[in-house]
Write a protein that holds these residues in place. Structure first.
Motif, PDB file in Angstrom:
ATOM      1  N   ARG A   1     -10.996 -12.907   0.986  1.00 52.49           N
ATOM      2  CA  ARG A   1      -9.748 -12.509  -0.285  1.00 52.49           C
ATOM      3  C   ARG A   1      -8.893 -11.851   0.237  1.00 52.49           C
ATOM      4  NH1 ARG A   1      -9.325 -13.771  -4.942  1.00 52.49           N
ATOM      5  NH2 ARG A   1     -10.444 -15.040  -5.322  1.00 52.49           N
ATOM      6  N   THR A   2      -9.783 -10.542   1.454  1.00 50.79           N
ATOM      7  CA  THR A   2      -8.523  -9.255   1.231  1.00 50.79           C
ATOM      8  C   THR A   2      -7.872  -9.977   3.235  1.00 50.79           C
ATOM      9  OG1 THR A   2      -9.875  -7.812   2.062  1.00 50.79           O
ATOM     10  CG2 THR A   2     -10.157  -7.862   0.009  1.00 50.79           C
ATOM     11  N   LYS A   3      -8.448 -10.448   3.078  1.00 50.78           N
ATOM     12  CA  LYS A   3      -8.369 -11.674   4.973  1.00 50.78           C
ATOM     13  C   LYS A   3      -8.331  -9.625   5.974  1.00 50.78           C
ATOM     14  CE  LYS A   3      -6.335 -15.395   3.632  1.00 50.78           C
ATOM     15  NZ  LYS A   3      -4.798 -16.255   3.707  1.00 50.78           N
ATOM     16  N   ASN A   4      -8.751  -9.041   5.392  1.00 52.90           N
ATOM     17  CA  ASN A   4      -8.605  -7.576   6.863  1.00 52.90           C
ATOM     18  C   ASN A   4      -9.622  -7.360   7.290  1.00 52.90           C
ATOM     19  OD1 ASN A   4      -7.213  -4.403   7.733  1.00 52.90           O
ATOM     20  ND2 ASN A   4      -8.462  -3.744   5.877  1.00 52.90           N
ATOM     21  N   ASN A   5     -10.220  -8.093   7.803  1.00 48.10           N
ATOM     22  CA  ASN A   5     -11.712  -8.905   8.521  1.00 48.10           C
ATOM     23  C   ASN A   5     -11.555  -7.061   9.985  1.00 48.10           C
ATOM     24  OD1 ASN A   5     -12.877 -10.428   6.325  1.00 48.10           O
ATOM     25  ND2 ASN A   5     -11.995 -12.389   7.852  1.00 48.10           N
ATOM     26  N   GLY A   6     -10.744  -7.425  10.769  1.00 51.84           N
ATOM     27  CA  GLY A   6     -10.784  -6.425  11.726  1.00 51.84           C
ATOM     28  C   GLY A   6     -10.620  -4.738  11.464  1.00 51.84           C
ATOM     29  N   ALA A   7     -10.380  -4.661  10.433  1.00 54.68           N
ATOM     30  CA  ALA A   7     -11.053  -3.126   9.561  1.00 54.68           C
ATOM     31  C   ALA A   7     -12.413  -3.128   9.296  1.00 54.68           C
ATOM     32  CB  ALA A   7      -9.751  -2.811   8.857  1.00 54.68           C
ATOM     33  N   GLN A   8     -13.091  -4.177   9.053  1.00 57.75           N
ATOM     34  CA  GLN A   8     -13.768  -4.119   8.246  1.00 57.75           C
ATOM     35  C   GLN A   8     -14.586  -3.934   9.466  1.00 57.75           C
ATOM     36  OE1 GLN A   8     -15.489  -3.564   5.421  1.00 57.75           O
ATOM     37  NE2 GLN A   8     -13.273  -3.956   4.278  1.00 57.75           N
ATOM     38  N   ILE A   9     -14.849  -4.905  11.007  1.00 57.94           N
ATOM     39  CA  ILE A   9     -15.494  -5.056  11.719  1.00 57.94           C
ATOM     40  C   ILE A   9     -15.774  -3.868  12.792  1.00 57.94           C
ATOM     41  CG2 ILE A   9     -15.769  -6.574  14.005  1.00 57.94           C
ATOM     42  CD1 ILE A   9     -14.559  -8.736  13.149  1.00 57.94           C
TER      43      ILE A   9
END
Length: 454
Positions: free
Chosen positions: A186-194
């Motif tokens: 939902r947040t589509k902030n996968n880069g930061a999470q990775i």
């Protein structure tokens, strides 16, 4: 076997998902629970429970309103009004009455659970969040519900923070993993999470959950090779990790590494660290794979045969039973349904499916016992009386069959097909009791209904 069995096998072999169970207090009310009330109050109250049991919600509400005329200080009356209004999808009135019940019994768990669920059904997540926070001091397990409500209310940071704390304190489970993936999507902030997870893995390579979270993100992005690489890294870093196999088996199946996938699944089933829901998902994936690749059915049978050693989980038995049913291997389906029922005797769908197959295979004594036990938990379900009567008629206990059928008819509402089956069985019962007139009467009733149905 009589036509009744064929009809019910066609209509009722369904496996819905089981819904969340509520705390028992306020759900099973007896006379002593009501306290000091008049006989008239008791009469109306238990009339309301009976009407609700047969889904006459308007009549139940009328009886409960009579209770309020006699006593306005009983939380259980407002609670029952809230339940009946919710069944009628009159959610505003349901919430109004549940809030009144909460005022009178502010720490009653079942009231709070019903209230927060009803708020959720109306998408009033703020109300639901506020109510769940009242439940957490009663049972900290409700923190998972709070995390889900944060997600639904788009409080994503609060949801992730709470999920991380729960994983730290309790260890990971499939529910929280799934919810975390939904937040990431939902947040589509996968880069930061990775980046964050890779840094965490470097700093603390022994924490398995970081690897799993990273695998989930890569999988959601369709980067299966990266996900597979991380799963292998997890196994290299933590050779004894059963969670690594929980991540690996799916990739192994997709890559055609069947032996390795089966070995990983066996590790998952034997593991005490992995929760039942995750094991259920693994088995479901394996069943789907075998349906497309029947040459591996022997491995499936081996896994299924060891379930009793690896996991005392009725949902797993039920899923294997469903697989055998689809393969038209009804005898093995019954075997696993019965195993599941032994562990979960309150599963109504499992009861129905078990009874139908027991009758099909002429296990009448077993069907008699299962139906007797089931009616203690589900006394207002007409089908149970009908299936019990079929078994009793086959056992030539015609008087008991008649009694079961007459009693069950009281709970039957607007179901001509089932009514036809009741009359057909009554005709058999009266024939067995040498009451030719009654047998003919119910035979004619059944024939008339059959014409209407056709």
């Amino acid at each position: 076997m009589r036509n009744l069995i064929i009809i019910f096998l066609a209509v009722f072999m369904v496996f819905p998902a089981k819904s969340q169970e509520l705390p028992q207090l306020f759900l099973d009310v007896n006379q002593d629970d009501l306290g000091n009330v008049s006989n008239e109050f008791q009469e109306y109250f238990f009339k309301a429970l009976k009407q609700k049991g047969i889904e006459n919600y308007e009549k139940a509400i009328t009886a409960l309103e009579k209770c309020l005329e006699l006593n306005t200080e009983k939380a259980v009356v407002y609670f029952e009004l809230g339940r009946n209004y919710r069944e009628l999808e009159q959610f505003d009135k349901s919430i109004e009455n549940l809030k009144k019940a909460r005022e009178l019994a502010p720490k009653e768990e079942s009231i709070l659970v019903y209230l927060f669920q009803t708020y959720g059904m109306t998408k009033d997540y703020e109300g639901a969040i506020s109510t769940v926070k009242e439940l957490i001091p009663i049972d900290e397990a409700y923190k998972e519900d709070l995390a889900n409500l944060y997600f639904l209310n788009e409080n994503y940071d609060e949801a992730l923070s709470l999920l991380d704390k729960l994983d730290e304190n309790l260890g990971a489970n499939s529910y929280r993993n799934s919810l975390r993936r939904q937040v990431y999507a939902r947040t589509k902030n996968n880069g930061a999470q990775i980046n964050n997870l890779q840094e965490s893995i470097t700093a603390n390579p022994d924490i398995e959950q970081n690897y799993l979270n990273l695998i989930y993100i890569y999988t959601e992005q369709g980067e299966d090779e990266e996900a597979f690489r991380v799963a292998q890294e997890l196994l290299e870093t933590n050779p004894g990790s059963s969670l690594a196999h929980l991540a690996l088996y799916k990739f192994q199946l997709d890559k055609g590494e069947t032996d390795a996938a089966v070995a990983s699944m066996k590790v998952v089933f034997k593991s005490e660290e992995i929760d039942t829901e995750s094991k259920f998902k693994v088995l479901n994936d394996f069943l789907s794979f075998v349906q497309d690749n029947p040459e591996y059915e022997e491995q499936l049978i081996e896994v299924a045969g060891n379930l009793t050693e690896w996991e005392n989980a009725p949902k797993l038995y039920e899923q294997v039973g469903q697989y055998y049913l689809k393969k038209n291997n009804r005898e093995d389906a019954l075997k696993f349904f019965e195993l599941g029922l032994n562990e979960n005797p309150g599963n109504f769908e499992l009861i129905k499916n078990t009874l139908l197959l027991q009758l099909e295979f002429k296990k009448y004594e077993s069907a008699k016992e299962v139906s007797e036990d089931a009616l203690e938990s589900f006394p207002s379900q007409p089908m149970l009386y009908l299936l019990q009567a079929v078994a009793l008629n086959e056992l030539e206990d015609f008087e008991a069959a008649e009694e079961s059928l007459i009693f069950g008819l009281d709970y039957l509402i607007d179901d001509k097909r089932m009514e036809f089956d009741f009359y057909s069985q009554l005709s058999i019962s009266y024939s067995g009791m040498n009451n030719a007139d009654k047998a003919e009467e119910y035979r004619r009733k059944a024939e008339n209904l059959k014409k209407e149905i056709n």
